[in-house]
Design a protein around this motif. Structure first.
Motif: not given
Length: 244
Positions: A23-28, A138-143
């Motif tokens: 489970i990864v997170y972007a902006s919480g 679209e998914y680059r902020k999720y690490g």
């Protein structure tokens, strides 16, 4: 990571298969992802990753094609990784194994990757060479890129390889190229004088620079330079690998 080490067991070749969920997170906001080996059923999704990540004017002939993807999964499936999220592929990473003779002198992306076909993959080498890491915008902020890198480190450890290596673009170099060499720019990124979108990311993933290659890739922003970035297997003993 599931399965025994790559090698020979009772005369049969054993292929490392990988499956991990995170489970990864972007902006919480949480997002469940799955990292696994890509297969023949993923050709369309793999090409779609390239299309979304490198839209026109990037030439479509430089995206992965089915013939290249077939070579990846048949020659070195352990080095063919993809990420699934929300029912589609959103990222991938591809590598091959090379030996020291293939790295002597200078090299380019084309020569070390066999123009992306990896037919020069050498199972008896000790270096996993990364030829592509890609995540759709679209998914680059999720690490996800960092998790792909971590997973490939696990492949290196599992296969008892000495290190992971690859050429990192230096897209920030063109801003200062008229005042310094590529080597000086790289040193400035290492010391924190400035940030580079690619090299800073690789440093954060634990990779360390060991040199600069000229004429590595046709890349205006990097002026065709790339930093050779290494990760050394901390468990490497130099003992002969299974099946080698």
């Amino acid at each position: 990571m599931e399965g025994p080490p790559h090698g020979l067991v009772s005369g049969l070749e054993v292929i490392l298969t990988l499956h991990k969920e995170l489970i990864v997170y972007a902006s919480g906001i949480p997002k469940r992802i799955r990292i696994r080996n890509y297969t023949m059923e993923d050709y369309e999704g793999m090409i779609a990753i390239q299309r979304e990540s490198f839209p026109p004017p990037y030439p479509s002939e430089l995206w992965w094609n089915e013939e290249q993807l077939h070579e990846h999964i048949t020659r070195f499936p352990e080095g063919a990784l993809c990420v699934e999220a929300d029912g589609k592929l959103v990222g991938s990473m591809t590598g091959l194994i090379v030996d020291e003779s293939q790295l002597e002198g200078s090299h380019s992306w084309s020569t070390i990757s066999d123009n992306g076909f990896i037919r020069n993959h050498n199972p008896n080498g000790d270096t996993l060479y990364v030829v592509d890491v890609c995540v759709i915008p679209e998914y680059r902020k999720y690490g996800i890129g960092k998790w792909l890198m971590q997973t490939m480190y696990e492949v290196v450890v599992h296969l008892r390889l000495r290190r992971l290596l690859g050429g990192g673009r230096m897209p920030g170099y063109h801003h200062v190229a008229d005042t310094m060499s590529a080597e000086a720019y790289l040193e400035g990124v290492i010391t924190g004088q400035w940030k580079d979108p690619v090299i800073t990311f690789l440093l954060r993933c634990g990779r360390l620079p060991i040199g600069v290659e000229a004429n590595y890739l046709d890349d205006e922003e990097s002026l065709n330079y790339a930093a050779l970035m290494e990760w050394r297997n901390p468990f490497y003993t130099g003992e002969e690998r299974l099946g080698s």
